[in-house]
Design an enzyme around this catalytic site. Structure first.
Site, PDB file in Angstrom:
ATOM      1  N   CYS A   1      15.043  52.745   2.232  1.00  0.00           N
ATOM      2  CA  CYS A   1      15.606  51.499   1.703  1.00  0.00           C
ATOM      3  C   CYS A   1      14.793  51.073   0.472  1.00  0.00           C
ATOM      4  CB  CYS A   1      15.570  50.442   2.794  1.00  0.00           C
ATOM      5  SG  CYS A   1      16.218  48.863   2.265  1.00  0.00           S
TER       6      CYS A   1
ATOM      7  N   CYS B   1      20.676  49.377   1.409  1.00  0.00           N
ATOM      8  CA  CYS B   1      20.807  50.787   1.790  1.00  0.00           C
ATOM      9  C   CYS B   1      21.911  51.025   2.813  1.00  0.00           C
ATOM     10  CB  CYS B   1      19.479  51.311   2.326  1.00  0.00           C
ATOM     11  SG  CYS B   1      19.095  50.644   3.951  1.00  0.00           S
TER      12      CYS B   1
ATOM     13  N   LYS C   1      10.377   3.718   3.608  1.00  0.00           N
ATOM     14  CA  LYS C   1      10.237   5.154   3.345  1.00  0.00           C
ATOM     15  C   LYS C   1      11.057   5.566   2.133  1.00  0.00           C
ATOM     16  CE  LYS C   1       9.370   7.431   7.310  1.00  0.00           C
ATOM     17  NZ  LYS C   1       8.663   8.502   7.798  1.00  0.00           N
TER      18      LYS C   1
ATOM     19  N   TYR D   1      -7.176   2.459   5.570  1.00  0.00           N
ATOM     20  CA  TYR D   1      -6.294   1.325   5.268  1.00  0.00           C
ATOM     21  C   TYR D   1      -6.343   0.194   6.272  1.00  0.00           C
ATOM     22  CZ  TYR D   1      -3.403   4.471   8.092  1.00  0.00           C
ATOM     23  OH  TYR D   1      -2.948   5.331   9.037  1.00  0.00           O
TER      24      TYR D   1
ATOM     25  N   GLU E   1       0.847  -1.210   0.000  1.00  0.00           N
ATOM     26  CA  GLU E   1       0.000   0.000   0.000  1.00  0.00           C
ATOM     27  C   GLU E   1       0.870   1.242   0.000  1.00  0.00           C
ATOM     28  OE1 GLU E   1      -2.239  -0.221   3.605  1.00  0.00           O
ATOM     29  OE2 GLU E   1      -2.841  -2.284   3.201  1.00  0.00           O
TER      30      GLU E   1
ATOM     31  N   CYS F   1      15.953  45.460   8.356  1.00  0.00           N
ATOM     32  CA  CYS F   1      16.538  46.749   8.020  1.00  0.00           C
ATOM     33  C   CYS F   1      15.549  47.799   8.543  1.00  0.00           C
ATOM     34  CB  CYS F   1      16.696  46.901   6.513  1.00  0.00           C
ATOM     35  SG  CYS F   1      17.019  48.615   6.050  1.00  0.00           S
TER      36      CYS F   1
ATOM     37  N   CYS G   1      22.374  46.441   5.916  1.00  0.00           N
ATOM     38  CA  CYS G   1      21.421  46.161   4.844  1.00  0.00           C
ATOM     39  C   CYS G   1      22.135  46.184   3.491  1.00  0.00           C
ATOM     40  CB  CYS G   1      20.299  47.208   4.864  1.00  0.00           C
ATOM     41  SG  CYS G   1      19.164  47.010   3.478  1.00  0.00           S
TER      42      CYS G   1
ATOM     43  N   ASP H   1       1.057  10.450   4.036  1.00  0.00           N
ATOM     44  CA  ASP H   1       1.724  11.319   5.009  1.00  0.00           C
ATOM     45  C   ASP H   1       0.761  12.377   5.542  1.00  0.00           C
ATOM     46  OD1 ASP H   1       3.713  12.335   6.542  1.00  0.00           O
ATOM     47  OD2 ASP H   1       4.741  13.391   4.931  1.00  0.00           O
TER      48      ASP H   1
ATOM     49  N   LYS I   1       2.110   4.663   1.700  1.00  0.00           N
ATOM     50  CA  LYS I   1       2.158   5.220   3.048  1.00  0.00           C
ATOM     51  C   LYS I   1       1.790   6.693   2.937  1.00  0.00           C
ATOM     52  CE  LYS I   1       4.808   5.230   7.286  1.00  0.00           C
ATOM     53  NZ  LYS I   1       4.475   6.563   7.749  1.00  0.00           N
TER      54      LYS I   1
HETATM   55  S1  IVH Z   1      -1.092   0.594   8.997  1.00  0.00           S
HETATM   56  C1  IVH Z   1      -0.173  -1.367  13.007  1.00  0.00           C
HETATM   57  N1  IVH Z   1      -1.123   1.579   6.561  1.00  0.00           N
HETATM   58  O1  IVH Z   1       1.911   5.380   9.293  1.00  0.00           O
HETATM   59  C2  IVH Z   1      -0.076  -0.657  11.735  1.00  0.00           C
HETATM   60  N2  IVH Z   1      -0.357   2.973   8.324  1.00  0.00           N
HETATM   61  O2  IVH Z   1       3.955   4.390  11.577  1.00  0.00           O
HETATM   62  C3  IVH Z   1      -0.995   0.470  11.650  1.00  0.00           C
HETATM   63  N3  IVH Z   1       0.238   5.246   7.615  1.00  0.00           N
HETATM   64  O3  IVH Z   1       0.348   5.907  12.349  1.00  0.00           O
HETATM   65  C4  IVH Z   1      -0.802   1.364  10.517  1.00  0.00           C
HETATM   66  N4  IVH Z   1      -0.228   4.987   5.484  1.00  0.00           N
HETATM   67  O4  IVH Z   1      -0.594   7.124  10.375  1.00  0.00           O
HETATM   68  C5  IVH Z   1      -0.826   1.811   7.869  1.00  0.00           C
HETATM   69  N5  IVH Z   1      -1.235   2.311   4.373  1.00  0.00           N
HETATM   70  C6  IVH Z   1      -0.956   2.560   5.657  1.00  0.00           C
HETATM   71  C7  IVH Z   1      -0.473   3.797   6.103  1.00  0.00           C
HETATM   72  C8  IVH Z   1      -0.179   3.969   7.460  1.00  0.00           C
HETATM   73  C9  IVH Z   1       0.198   5.825   6.414  1.00  0.00           C
HETATM   74  C10 IVH Z   1       0.699   5.930   8.866  1.00  0.00           C
HETATM   75  C11 IVH Z   1      -0.236   5.807  10.022  1.00  0.00           C
HETATM   76  C12 IVH Z   1       0.541   5.215  11.157  1.00  0.00           C
HETATM   77  C13 IVH Z   1       1.942   5.344  10.697  1.00  0.00           C
HETATM   78  C14 IVH Z   1       2.698   4.115  11.141  1.00  0.00           C
END
Ligand code: IVH
Length: 667
Positions: free
Chosen positions: A429, A408, A310, A223, A111, A423, A405, A115, A113
């Site tokens: 200026c 000036c 990451k 998710y 999946e 400044c 500055c 942010d 991740k």
């Molecule tokens: S699963 C026990 N799936 O990442 C696992 N987390 O460090 C529960 N996050 O706090 C999380 N995308 O805020 C999961 N596809 C994804 C995610 C995801 C982002 C974030 C989530 C969590 C942090 C985990």
């Protein structure tokens, strides 16, 4: 059709259109039609409070009532994931799973991740009953009222087959486009900017005012599905089921059964994620079978059946050539790194901000250093470090912050509590003067659109203008070019400058460029004081009494008018005919009808917004107060006024006026 039936039909249609628009990205009707249906429903609901429904689509607009967040315990703890930044560690994870399952075949669900910030939603009998933030993982804040305004989160589930009770978890995000628009608006109001969409989403979700959340247009991806009555063993299959109930589930989710499959997923999304509307910072890999998940178990902090890979923040290495210093309209000095051009996240980067003297000192930059540049969640690239190993004989001097500055020569000053150096020479200026003139002529100020930064620069260099009042002395002959070849455009410019004297008083207040006085504060001040003279002689106390004016703005206004040069400038503008007071028409909208009254505004309104009502109260001489006390004259109440407030008003015998009654009163 019966009215009640009509209300129900509108509600269910609007739920469906919301889903089409915000989850499927496939609207069937125009925004205008949608708005019209929403207004129709709101009207019917106002007329029939007895058929109120807390899940009505109209509730998506939020309310202005202050909500306090109550701490709630999570039924299942909200854990975090262990992170890795390289593929070897992904391979190690894969092997650990393999040996943990003793050779049994398994699938990995890959999946994105996301942010943002995590949220846990509880549904009972198909209705959203609670939304709680992660908090410390054991307890979080109940943010249900705010979450209800996020359009893609279903208030009622579609279809059938959902458990009577379950939790679904996911990430709340602010899309890039909303983030950029929000920061732009904040910049115009001289408010601090959010560093990235995650901070913006988190700040928004913690807002005490759910109508703010509604306006900020948050998004959410889910998710993970939890509960005693979840039927399938597969995590992927459960999410696909949840999709049919109306939840927004990523289309990118994929099941694989080899390590190579994982790598392919990572490589694909490392590039493709740049086309997503929201921020992502990696991928999450989860063992798909919940039975196998249980077999693998947890460490103290995170599951053994999942890992986050990451993405590297995009980073480039290049040479620092010079550090230059920019002076803004307010006099703030910003250090800028000038580097050898380098390719980074799709663009060529030559310059990076160094923010301020502290950041520069921390980096210990030397001219000629090889530096690392990153474009993280932020839009402007920044230098994150120096390759000190690459320093050699050719490396130059340490880059120092300047004392004078660059424009000036004035000695820079630092105000208490501020990171920036300024400044102080605001009257002589050049970039400060030009910046103020550019602000003065801008669209939302005096709107002199025939002028732009280049013309301002030219007139300044030629000595035609030294401040904004000089604009009104410009003659056609001075700007019509050699041999009068630019006669036509010169006439246009002079005419549009002359026309600008007609812009409303509130825009003049904004145009002066008083620090921290953005468009909204200018409007508030103009309406309250009605004339420039009254504004200029206001005391700090008087300013602080005004709803929407805090210490920063109030002190800045006092400082501005305490300066004789500014008073003189305002006087010269007045002589040129620039509006220095509210017009007759604007004055007519004002009265003393509410003089001496303290009024509490509460609830959701249909004819005007809550802020508009507050402005009206001030226009008619009344005072806005936040909470009900014995001194309150009356409460202007919309729908949804909190029960605690109602009870308090009842106990103290304070009258409650509806919108219509209020409007009649000030008519
Ligand atoms: S699963 C026990 N799936 O990442 C696992 N987390 O460090 C529960 N996050 O706090 C999380 N995308 O805020 C999961 N596809 C994804 C995610 C995801 C982002 C974030 C989530 C969590 C942090 C985990």
């Amino acid at each position: 059709m019966e009215t009640k039936e009509q209300i129900e039909r509108l509600r269910s249609e609007l739920h469906r259109h919301n889903y089409n628009y915000y989850v499927l990205n496939a609207p069937e009707i125009s925004d205008m039609e949608f708005d019209r249906m929403m207004r129709d429903l709101q009207e019917l609901e106002n007329a029939h409070p007895e058929w109120d429904d807390p899940d009505s689509p109209t509730k998506r607009v939020g309310s202005d009532l202050n909500n306090e967040f109550v701490q709630v315990s999570h039924r299942y703890p909200m854990l975090s994931l262990s992170n890795t930044y390289n593929k070897q560690e992904v391979a190690d994870f894969y092997e650990r799973v393999q040996s943990g399952l003793e050779g049994e075949p398994f699938e990995i669900c890959c999946e994105m991740k996301y942010d943002g910030l995590s949220i846990s939603l509880t549904y009972e009998h198909g209705r959203l009953v609670r939304a709680v933030t992660r908090g410390d993982g054991t307890q979080g804040d109940d943010v249900t009222e705010n979450v209800k305004t996020i359009r893609c989160i279903p208030l009622r589930l579609h279809g059938t087959g959902y458990p009577e009770e379950f939790e679904i978890r996911g990430e709340i995000l602010m899309p890039w486009t909303s983030f950029e628009a929000l920061n732009q608006a904040r910049e115009e109001r001289e408010e601090p900017l959010f560093a990235n969409p995650r901070n913006a989403a988190s700040g928004t979700l913690k807002s005490k005012n759910s109508s703010v959340v509604a306006q900020r247009r948050l998004d959410a991806y889910l998710y993970s599905l939890l509960g005693e009555q979840i039927s399938a063993d597969g995590h992927f299959e459960n999410l696909e089921q949840a999709r049919t109930w109306g939840f927004k589930i990523s289309d990118g989710m994929k099941k694989v059964s080899t390590l190579q499959g994982i790598y392919d997923f990572i490589d694909y999304w490392d590039v493709e994620r740049r086309n997503l509307p929201v921020a992502t910072d990696g991928v999450v890999l989860k063992v798909n079978s919940q039975r196998q998940q249980r077999a693998l178990g947890y460490t103290a902090k995170s599951p053994r059946w999942a890992i986050a890979y990451k993405f590297q923040a995009e980073r480039a290495r290049t040479r620092l050539n010079t550090v230059t210093f920019q002076v803004g309209r307010t006099g703030a000095v910003t250090p800028v790194a000038n580097m050898d051009p380098v390719q980074l996240a799709g663009t060529v980067v030559r310059r990076a901000t160094l923010h301020n003297a502290d950041v520069m000192k921390q980096l210990d930059l030397h001219i000629g250093d090889m530096v690392y540049v990153e474009k993280g969640g932020e839009i402007i690239p920044k230098i994150v470090g120096v390759d000190t190993d690459a320093r050699g004989k050719e490396t130059g001097e340490k880059a120092e912050f300047i004392v004078h500055c660059p424009e000036c020569g004035a000695e820079l000053v630092r105000y208490e509590g501020e990171a920036a150096w300024y400044c102080p020479n605001d009257t002589a200026c050049p970039p400060q003067i030009k910046g103020r003139i550019e602000h003065f002529i801008s669209r939302k100020a005096m709107n002199i659109d025939s002028l732009g930064p280049e013309t301002v620069d030219e007139y300044y260099r030629r000595g035609l203008i030294r401040d904004v009042a000089d604009l009104y002395d410009i003659q056609v002959e001075q700007i019509n070019g050699e041999d009068g070849t630019r006669e036509k455009s010169a006439r246009k410019i002079v005419r549009s400058i002359a026309d600008s004297v007609k812009v409303p008083f509130e825009r003049v207040v904004f145009a002066l460029g008083i620090r921290f006085v953005g468009e909204i504060a200018a409007k508030t001040l103009a309406r309250h004081f009605r004339t420039m003279e009254a504004l200029a002689s206001a005391s700090l106390d008087e300013l602080l009494q005004i709803n929407g004016i805090g210490t920063v703005i109030a002190e800045s206004v006092i400082r501005y008018f305490a300066d004789e040069k500014n008073r003189d400038l305002v006087h010269r503008l007045q002589e040129k005919g620039v509006s220095m007071k509210l017009s007759e028409e604007e004055l007519r909208a004002q009265s003393d009808k509410l003089a001496g009254r303290s009024i509490v505004v509460s609830g959701v309104f249909s004819h005007h917004s809550r802020d508009e009502y507050k402005t009206m109260i001030e226009q008619h001489g009344g005072k806005n107060v936040g909470s009900i006390s014995a001194k309150t004259s009356f409460v202007l109440a919309g729908t949804n006024m909190g029960p605690a407030k109602l009870e308090k008003a009842g106990k103290l015998g304070i009258p409650i006026l509806s919108e219509d009654e209020f409007l009649k009163m000030i008519e």
